[in-house]
Enzyme design. Structure first.
Site, PDB file in Angstrom:
ATOM      1  N   ASP A 134      -4.720  -2.125   4.453  1.00 25.17           N
ATOM      2  CA  ASP A 134      -3.716  -2.536   3.476  1.00 25.17           C
ATOM      3  C   ASP A 134      -2.351  -2.090   3.993  1.00 25.17           C
ATOM      4  O   ASP A 134      -2.011  -0.900   3.929  1.00 25.17           O
ATOM      5  CB  ASP A 134      -3.991  -1.896   2.108  1.00 25.17           C
TER       6      ASP A 134
ATOM      7  N   LYS B 181      -1.237  -8.961  -1.343  1.00 25.43           N
ATOM      8  CA  LYS B 181      -1.447  -7.933  -2.359  1.00 25.43           C
ATOM      9  C   LYS B 181      -0.138  -7.655  -3.077  1.00 25.43           C
ATOM     10  O   LYS B 181       0.924  -7.586  -2.455  1.00 25.43           O
ATOM     11  CB  LYS B 181      -1.991  -6.673  -1.684  1.00 25.43           C
TER      12      LYS B 181
ATOM     13  N   LYS C  26      -5.123  -9.659  -3.732  1.00 26.75           N
ATOM     14  CA  LYS C  26      -5.466  -8.386  -4.347  1.00 26.75           C
ATOM     15  C   LYS C  26      -4.413  -8.042  -5.388  1.00 26.75           C
ATOM     16  O   LYS C  26      -3.233  -7.925  -5.073  1.00 26.75           O
ATOM     17  CB  LYS C  26      -5.567  -7.276  -3.295  1.00 26.75           C
TER      18      LYS C  26
END
Length: 295
Positions: A132, A195, A231
């Site tokens: 991430d 995300k 996400k």
């Protein structure tokens, strides 16, 4: 070059997100939705006080969130700082739960590209199969899209076979126009997931932001044919919010995205609320938070 931002109808987005949030999900459909939401959780701890013992306990909960409710699935991943990746990877070996690590100077991203690449390579070598990363908001807000994209491309290369989730930190971008633009350039640069947030900002996966990013994915997939996941992280802390995000996914991208391979929820406190709501839906009583281990 002058950046040409796509216009996003703020009122239209927020009205549609609010309308979809009124959907009533009850009984068997709610139980199914909660189980699905659990399977999509990236169970997360990103604190300076994270110890090996704490993350081992988190990994155990990720694999078996509710020992007394066997139909509850494992979560999708455990997300930690790179220093804890070896511990998590060892604890999750053979379980099917992924090891995720934040990278690139999380959460601010204010480090050199060389350090970002080294941090990513070390996390992958230690066992992370998901990374991430945070974009350089300094570059994005300065209008330097080329640098934002180049960093994503380079980090993607450093990931090897690991999947890359690109965090755009929506709360710092200022408008839905910027959220859509950051989503698009992240996907163009090779993101496997986009995300919303680090979870450290004032807000994250609001309904409006989530819908804007889902629509960006829809348009990108229609144009390129390459599926990209999303996400939702930051602010999805209870079952109602989680189920609302699943409705947004279904109505925007369809059932193909209702899978942990294409949608995740980043959370540190959501899981217990999902479990308590599951118990309540079955027998009408709220489970106690102490009935489930802390995240």
């Amino acid at each position: 070059m002058i950046r040409r931002l796509p216009h996003v109808d703020r009122i239209g987005i927020e009205e549609r997100a609010a309308w979809l949030g009124k959907r009533s999900i009850k009984t068997s459909a709610k139980l199914q939705g909660i189980r699905l939401a659990v399977s999509m959780v990236d169970l997360t701890t990103l604190e300076g006080q994270d110890t090996s013992g704490k993350v081992r306990q988190l990994a155990a909960k990720a694999v078996c969130p509710a020992p007394t409710i066997p139909e509850i699935p494992s979560v999708a991943a455990v997300c930690v700082y790179p220093a804890q990746v070896p511990v998590v990877h060892a604890a999750l070996q053979g379980t099917g739960v992924h090891t995720a690590a934040v990278s690139t100077g999380f959460p601010a991203g204010q480090t050199s590209l060389a350090i970002k690449l080294q941090e990513t390579e070390e996390a992958v070598a230690a066992g992370a199969d998901e990374i991430d990363m945070v974009i350089s908001r300094e570059a994005f807000l300065s209008g330097d899209d080329a640098r934002v994209m180049d960093e994503i491309v380079r980090v993607k290369e450093a990931c090897g076979d690991a999947h890359l989730k690109v965090i755009i930190e929506t709360a710092e971008l200022g408008s839905y126009d910027h959220v859509r633009h950051a989503s698009m350039i992240s996907m163009e640069a090779g993101a496997d997931f986009i995300k919303t947030s680090t979870g450290k900002a004032a807000s994250g996966a609001t309904p409006g932001v989530t819908l804007v990013m889902l629509e960006a994915i829809r348009d990108y997939v229609e144009r390129t044919g390459r599926p990209v996941g999303m996400k939702a992280a930051g602010g999805v802390s209870n079952s109602k919010a989680a189920l609302h995000r699943l409705v947004l996914v279904k109505e925007t991208l369809g059932d193909d995205w209702l899978t942990p391979d294409r949608f995740r929820i980043g959370a540190s406190s959501l899981l217990n609320d999902l479990l308590m709501q599951y118990v309540k839906t079955q027998d009408g009583r709220y489970g106690r938070s102490e009935d489930f281990s802390k995240e």
